[in-house]
Design an enzyme around this catalytic site. Sequence first.
Site, PDB file in Angstrom:
ATOM      1  N   ARG A 120      -4.718   6.894  -1.274  1.00 17.52           N
ATOM      2  CA  ARG A 120      -5.841   7.625  -0.678  1.00 17.52           C
ATOM      3  C   ARG A 120      -7.153   7.534  -1.434  1.00 17.52           C
ATOM      4  NH1 ARG A 120      -2.252  12.918  -0.045  1.00 17.52           N
ATOM      5  NH2 ARG A 120      -1.570  11.912  -1.943  1.00 17.52           N
ATOM      6  N   ARG A 169      -4.474   4.092   7.276  1.00 17.41           N
ATOM      7  CA  ARG A 169      -3.540   5.208   7.398  1.00 17.41           C
ATOM      8  C   ARG A 169      -3.822   5.982   8.677  1.00 17.41           C
ATOM      9  NH1 ARG A 169      -1.879   9.935   7.125  1.00 17.41           N
ATOM     10  NH2 ARG A 169      -1.395  11.186   5.288  1.00 17.41           N
TER      11      ARG A 169
HETATM   12  O1  CP3 Z   1       2.605   2.797  -6.205  1.00 14.36           O
HETATM   13  C1  CP3 Z   1       2.283   2.327  -5.104  1.00 14.36           C
HETATM   14  O2  CP3 Z   1       1.113   2.042  -4.786  1.00 14.36           O
HETATM   15  C2  CP3 Z   1       3.406   2.000  -4.120  1.00 14.36           C
HETATM   16  C3  CP3 Z   1       3.755   3.012  -3.182  1.00 14.36           C
HETATM   17  C4  CP3 Z   1       4.445   4.301  -3.612  1.00 14.36           C
HETATM   18  C5  CP3 Z   1       4.266   5.513  -2.900  1.00 14.36           C
HETATM   19  N1  CP3 Z   1       5.108   6.437  -3.391  1.00 14.36           N
HETATM   20  C6  CP3 Z   1       3.324   5.693  -1.790  1.00 14.36           C
HETATM   21  C7  CP3 Z   1       2.940   7.052  -1.372  1.00 14.36           C
HETATM   22  C8  CP3 Z   1       5.391   4.554  -4.616  1.00 14.36           C
HETATM   23  C9  CP3 Z   1       5.908   3.627  -5.697  1.00 14.36           C
HETATM   24  C10 CP3 Z   1       5.810   5.913  -4.457  1.00 14.36           C
HETATM   25  C11 CP3 Z   1       6.843   6.555  -5.301  1.00 14.36           C
HETATM   26  C12 CP3 Z   1       7.140   7.979  -5.112  1.00 14.36           C
HETATM   27  N2  CP3 Z   1       7.160   8.701  -3.953  1.00 14.36           N
HETATM   28  C13 CP3 Z   1       7.574   8.827  -6.170  1.00 14.36           C
HETATM   29  C14 CP3 Z   1       7.791   8.430  -7.595  1.00 14.36           C
HETATM   30  C15 CP3 Z   1       6.529   8.292  -8.353  1.00 14.36           C
HETATM   31  C16 CP3 Z   1       5.767   9.595  -8.516  1.00 14.36           C
HETATM   32  O3  CP3 Z   1       4.632   9.636  -7.988  1.00 14.36           O
HETATM   33  O4  CP3 Z   1       6.286  10.509  -9.122  1.00 14.36           O
HETATM   34  C17 CP3 Z   1       7.782  10.111  -5.597  1.00 14.36           C
HETATM   35  C18 CP3 Z   1       8.222  11.359  -6.348  1.00 14.36           C
HETATM   36  C19 CP3 Z   1       7.529  10.012  -4.203  1.00 14.36           C
HETATM   37  C20 CP3 Z   1       7.687  11.085  -3.186  1.00 14.36           C
HETATM   38  C21 CP3 Z   1       6.402  11.433  -2.541  1.00 14.36           C
HETATM   39  N3  CP3 Z   1       5.709  10.580  -1.694  1.00 14.36           N
HETATM   40  C22 CP3 Z   1       5.675  12.643  -2.616  1.00 14.36           C
HETATM   41  C23 CP3 Z   1       6.083  13.859  -3.452  1.00 14.36           C
HETATM   42  C24 CP3 Z   1       4.532  12.492  -1.828  1.00 14.36           C
HETATM   43  C25 CP3 Z   1       3.497  13.562  -1.511  1.00 14.36           C
HETATM   44  C26 CP3 Z   1       2.488  13.695  -2.592  1.00 14.36           C
HETATM   45  C27 CP3 Z   1       1.315  12.795  -2.323  1.00 14.36           C
HETATM   46  O5  CP3 Z   1       0.853  12.131  -3.263  1.00 14.36           O
HETATM   47  O6  CP3 Z   1       0.832  12.786  -1.186  1.00 14.36           O
HETATM   48  C28 CP3 Z   1       4.553  11.181  -1.296  1.00 14.36           C
HETATM   49  C29 CP3 Z   1       3.535  10.562  -0.394  1.00 14.36           C
HETATM   50  C30 CP3 Z   1       3.016   9.216  -0.738  1.00 14.36           C
HETATM   51  N4  CP3 Z   1       3.737   8.171  -1.250  1.00 14.36           N
HETATM   52  C31 CP3 Z   1       1.684   8.762  -0.521  1.00 14.36           C
HETATM   53  C32 CP3 Z   1       1.639   7.418  -0.915  1.00 14.36           C
HETATM   54  C33 CP3 Z   1       0.463   6.484  -0.828  1.00 14.36           C
HETATM   55  C34 CP3 Z   1       0.576   9.590   0.085  1.00 14.36           C
HETATM   56  C35 CP3 Z   1       0.770   9.580   1.558  1.00 14.36           C
HETATM   57  C36 CP3 Z   1      -0.512   9.733   2.345  1.00 14.36           C
HETATM   58  O7  CP3 Z   1      -1.165   8.710   2.615  1.00 14.36           O
HETATM   59  O8  CP3 Z   1      -0.813  10.868   2.710  1.00 14.36           O
END
Ligand code: CP3
Length: 363
Positions: free
Chosen positions: A41, A50
């Site tokens: 984002r 998105r």
């Molecule tokens: O790193 C990258 O660019 C690759 C993509 C990636 C995402 N999530 C995309 C994402 C990777 C490697 C992850 C890993 C992930 N997902 C973890 C482990 C790493 C960390 O951050 O601790 C965890 C715990 C998740 C679970 C998750 N996904 C949560 C808790 C959330 C909500 C919080 C947030 O940041 O919005 C997500 C959503 C998420 N995953 C987004 C992205 C780009 C945001 C979604 C959006 O566009 O609204």
Amino acid sequence: MNTQSISDRAGELGTEKLLLRALAGERLQRPPFWLMRQAGRYLPEYRELRQQAGSFLELCYDPALATEVTLQPIRRFAMDAAILFADILLVPQAMGRTLAFREGEGPVLEPLRHREDIARLRPGAIHDTLAPVYETLRRLQAELPQAVTLIGFAGAPWTVATYMVEGGSSRDFANVKRWAFEDPDGFARLIDALIEATADYLAAQVTAGAEVVQLFDTWAGVLPERDFERWCVAPVRAIVERLRAVHPDVPVIGFPRGAGAGYAGYAAAAGVDAVGLDWTVPLAWARDVLQPQAAVQGNLDPRYLVVGGAAMEAEIERILAALAGGPFVFNLGHGIVPETPPENVARLAELVRGFAGGDDAPS
Ligand code: CP3
């Protein structure tokens, strides 16, 4: 560590890919870099796609859009690696649990609280749901510049289990800890199902073109010593062994965030080639204790990347000075946050790429 033999192995790779060379134990003139959550984002072009996709999950399961989103930060900042655009929670979804991402709320899953729920999981039937992810990797492998390494990933079993049992993000992990501490044999069945699904998922990612895989154990730091060994270290080791039976040479990065003193010996015990360090890990300790055992990756506090300027630059220099003399991958200590100004990421890229003090290595 026998630095010489590991360097020879890297030399034999015959690759210009800096990430692969660093993970094989080679010391480089400047370290490779990529950033956790480098797609997302904070980039206006991500927000636009998105919106087009409708939801985050539709983005993950659309190979054309997921490929494009993965490439966006590479075009802007020329990182040395691209990380597949997906999410660690696609695995529980593929095993049969419901998953939604609600605006401003994060992930929502139906809480898994009973042994009978575990019996209904389908760790052997994940590939139908996850097929679009493999297609994204095939497209990326075809489109990425030669020098850029393609990283696949999954969540480690403990971290994924926290979301499955709590039904989403948690502050105190009350339900998942209750289960793990009170009924470890029952909880082990959930962890075993996740080991099976995760190893098979990663093996399929490598078959589809991933050259390195990272296991994210975001919540490794909330467990006491013995539970950390049982629910974080041992399952990651089991996944690595199962993955290596199919792909013997694929480098694996483990990221046991918050493990503290548990980082010592983690690489050997978990069987990984490199460890991702969170930002609380002291640099001199990482250099003297961890780096002789394995390549290290990290660990800029992502809030420095929000702040930028002289404060950020000094912190980047401090990390490079401490760790670039050994096998090292520059990264953050956790993911980029949405309010990060893209121009600060550009400055970071410039500083790491311009660094030339790593070693006398001929590169
Ligand atoms: O790193 C990258 O660019 C690759 C993509 C990636 C995402 N999530 C995309 C994402 C990777 C490697 C992850 C890993 C992930 N997902 C973890 C482990 C790493 C960390 O951050 O601790 C965890 C715990 C998740 C679970 C998750 N996904 C949560 C808790 C959330 C909500 C919080 C947030 O940041 O919005 C997500 C959503 C998420 N995953 C987004 C992205 C780009 C945001 C979604 C959006 O566009 O609204």
